[in-house]
Design an enzyme around this catalytic site. Structure first.
Site, short mmCIF file in Angstrom:
data_model
loop_
_atom_site.label_atom_id
_atom_site.label_comp_id
_atom_site.label_asym_id
_atom_site.label_seq_id
_atom_site.Cartn_x
_atom_site.Cartn_y
_atom_site.Cartn_z
N TYR A 110 7.69 1.96 -7.92
CA TYR A 110 7.09 0.62 -7.92
C TYR A 110 6.66 0.22 -9.33
O TYR A 110 6.84 -0.93 -9.74
CB TYR A 110 5.89 0.58 -6.97
CG TYR A 110 6.26 0.78 -5.52
CD1 TYR A 110 7.32 0.08 -4.94
CD2 TYR A 110 5.55 1.67 -4.72
CE1 TYR A 110 7.67 0.27 -3.62
CE2 TYR A 110 5.88 1.87 -3.39
CZ TYR A 110 6.94 1.16 -2.84
OH TYR A 110 7.28 1.35 -1.52
N GLU B 207 0.86 -1.19 0.00
CA GLU B 207 0.00 0.00 0.00
C GLU B 207 0.89 1.23 0.00
O GLU B 207 1.93 1.25 0.66
CB GLU B 207 -0.89 0.08 1.25
CG GLU B 207 -2.10 -0.81 1.22
CD GLU B 207 -1.82 -2.13 1.92
OE1 GLU B 207 -0.87 -2.19 2.71
OE2 GLU B 207 -2.55 -3.10 1.64
C1 LIG Z 1 10.90 6.08 -2.38
C2 LIG Z 1 12.39 5.96 -2.01
C3 LIG Z 1 12.56 4.72 -1.15
C4 LIG Z 1 13.20 5.79 -3.32
O1 LIG Z 1 14.54 5.55 -2.97
P1 LIG Z 1 15.76 5.92 -3.97
O2 LIG Z 1 16.95 5.21 -3.47
O3 LIG Z 1 15.82 7.38 -4.15
O4 LIG Z 1 15.24 5.23 -5.33
P2 LIG Z 1 16.18 4.87 -6.57
O5 LIG Z 1 17.28 5.86 -6.72
O6 LIG Z 1 16.55 3.43 -6.50
O7 LIG Z 1 15.14 5.10 -7.76
C5 LIG Z 1 14.67 4.05 -8.57
C6 LIG Z 1 13.66 4.63 -9.55
O8 LIG Z 1 12.44 4.99 -8.87
C7 LIG Z 1 11.91 6.19 -9.43
N1 LIG Z 1 11.96 7.27 -8.41
C8 LIG Z 1 12.60 7.25 -7.22
N2 LIG Z 1 12.40 8.42 -6.55
C9 LIG Z 1 11.61 9.18 -7.34
C10 LIG Z 1 11.08 10.50 -7.22
N3 LIG Z 1 11.27 11.27 -6.13
N4 LIG Z 1 10.31 10.96 -8.22
C11 LIG Z 1 10.08 10.23 -9.33
N5 LIG Z 1 10.59 8.97 -9.52
C12 LIG Z 1 11.33 8.45 -8.54
C13 LIG Z 1 12.79 6.53 -10.63
O9 LIG Z 1 12.28 5.83 -11.75
C14 LIG Z 1 14.11 5.94 -10.20
O10 LIG Z 1 14.98 5.67 -11.24
P3 LIG Z 1 15.94 6.88 -11.82
O11 LIG Z 1 16.55 7.58 -10.66
O12 LIG Z 1 16.91 6.11 -12.67
O13 LIG Z 1 14.99 7.75 -12.61
C15 LIG Z 1 12.94 7.22 -1.27
O14 LIG Z 1 12.63 8.37 -2.02
C16 LIG Z 1 12.40 7.40 0.13
O15 LIG Z 1 12.96 6.88 1.10
N6 LIG Z 1 11.28 8.16 0.27
C17 LIG Z 1 10.67 8.42 1.59
C18 LIG Z 1 10.02 7.16 2.12
C19 LIG Z 1 8.98 6.65 1.15
O16 LIG Z 1 8.19 7.38 0.57
N7 LIG Z 1 8.95 5.30 1.01
C20 LIG Z 1 8.01 4.64 0.17
C21 LIG Z 1 6.76 4.46 0.94
S1 LIG Z 1 5.52 3.60 0.00
#
Ligand SMILES: CC(C)(COP(=O)(O)OP(=O)(O)OC[C@H]1O[C@@H](n2cnc3c(N)ncnc32)[C@H](O)[C@@H]1OP(=O)(O)O)[C@@H](O)C(=O)NCCC(=O)NCCS
Length: 156
Positions: free
Chosen positions: A128, A116
């Site tokens: 995702y 979710e």
């Molecule tokens: C969501 C989260 C875990 C992503 O972690 P991350 O290490 O930055 O993700 P990655 O660098 O592996 O990104 C993988 C892909 O996801 C997508 N993505 C990740 N963050 C994104 C953003 N802020 N906006 C748009 N796309 C995004 C992109 O497609 C990205 O690939 P790219 O960088 O080559 O374009 C991180 O932003 C986070 O901790 N957020 C706060 C907590 C949260 O919201 N968790 C999810 C709860 S459901």
């Protein structure tokens, strides 16, 4: 799970290592959790998930520093991705991607995954979708802090 903090892409100068999460990681996990979510999980919630023998809890580290984690529980015939977060200064450098790929390897691709996510968390939803998850409906007012709906996502 909750909203994402938008940042400029970060550069990690050292390799990201993914391994099993340990109880000794929990202080660093809690610190990232509190910087990542408006209603962070408590220490007790992480301890409970780590204590489940069927769960998959992974840590991503750079050098000695923990930079991210993922918590996944198995319920009957489904993996439930419960929590994933990356330290704000380490985002957009592939850390979550490395965690999710390893999760898929360790789960051996047999069972579906579900999760979710807040409907407003567009960054996480995009992430995702990039890994093959598809939306499968909404749980109305799922989040108690602001009454926000949850998007239900599945990966078969
Ligand atoms: C969501 C989260 C875990 C992503 O972690 P991350 O290490 O930055 O993700 P990655 O660098 O592996 O990104 C993988 C892909 O996801 C997508 N993505 C990740 N963050 C994104 C953003 N802020 N906006 C748009 N796309 C995004 C992109 O497609 C990205 O690939 P790219 O960088 O080559 O374009 C991180 O932003 C986070 O901790 N957020 C706060 C907590 C949260 O919201 N968790 C999810 C709860 S459901």
């Amino acid at each position: 799970m909750s909203e994402i903090l938008s940042r400029e892409p970060s550069e990690l100068t050292q390799e990201v290592r993914v391994r099993r999460l340990a109880y000794s990681d929990l202080p660093a996990v809690i610190a990232i959790e509190r910087r990542s979510f408006p209603t962070p999980w408590s220490l007790a919630m992480f301890v409970l998930e780590l204590s489940k023998p069927s769960g998959l809890c992974l840590a991503a580290s750079v050098g000695d520093e923990l930079v991210g984690y993922v918590i996944c529980s198995r319920y009957d015939q489904v993996w439930h991705l419960m929590n994933i977060a990356v330290a704000p200064e380490s985002r957009r450098a592939g850390v979550a991607g490395a965690l999710i790929r390893r999760l898929f390897e360790e789960a051996r691709g047999v069972l579906p995954f579900t999760l979710e996510v807040r409907v407003s968390n567009h960054g996480a939803i995009g992430m995702y979708e990039r890994f093959g998850f598809r939306s499968a409906g909404v749980r109305p007012r799922y989040y108690h802090d602001n009454g926000e709906d949850a998007l239900i996502m599945w990966l078969d």
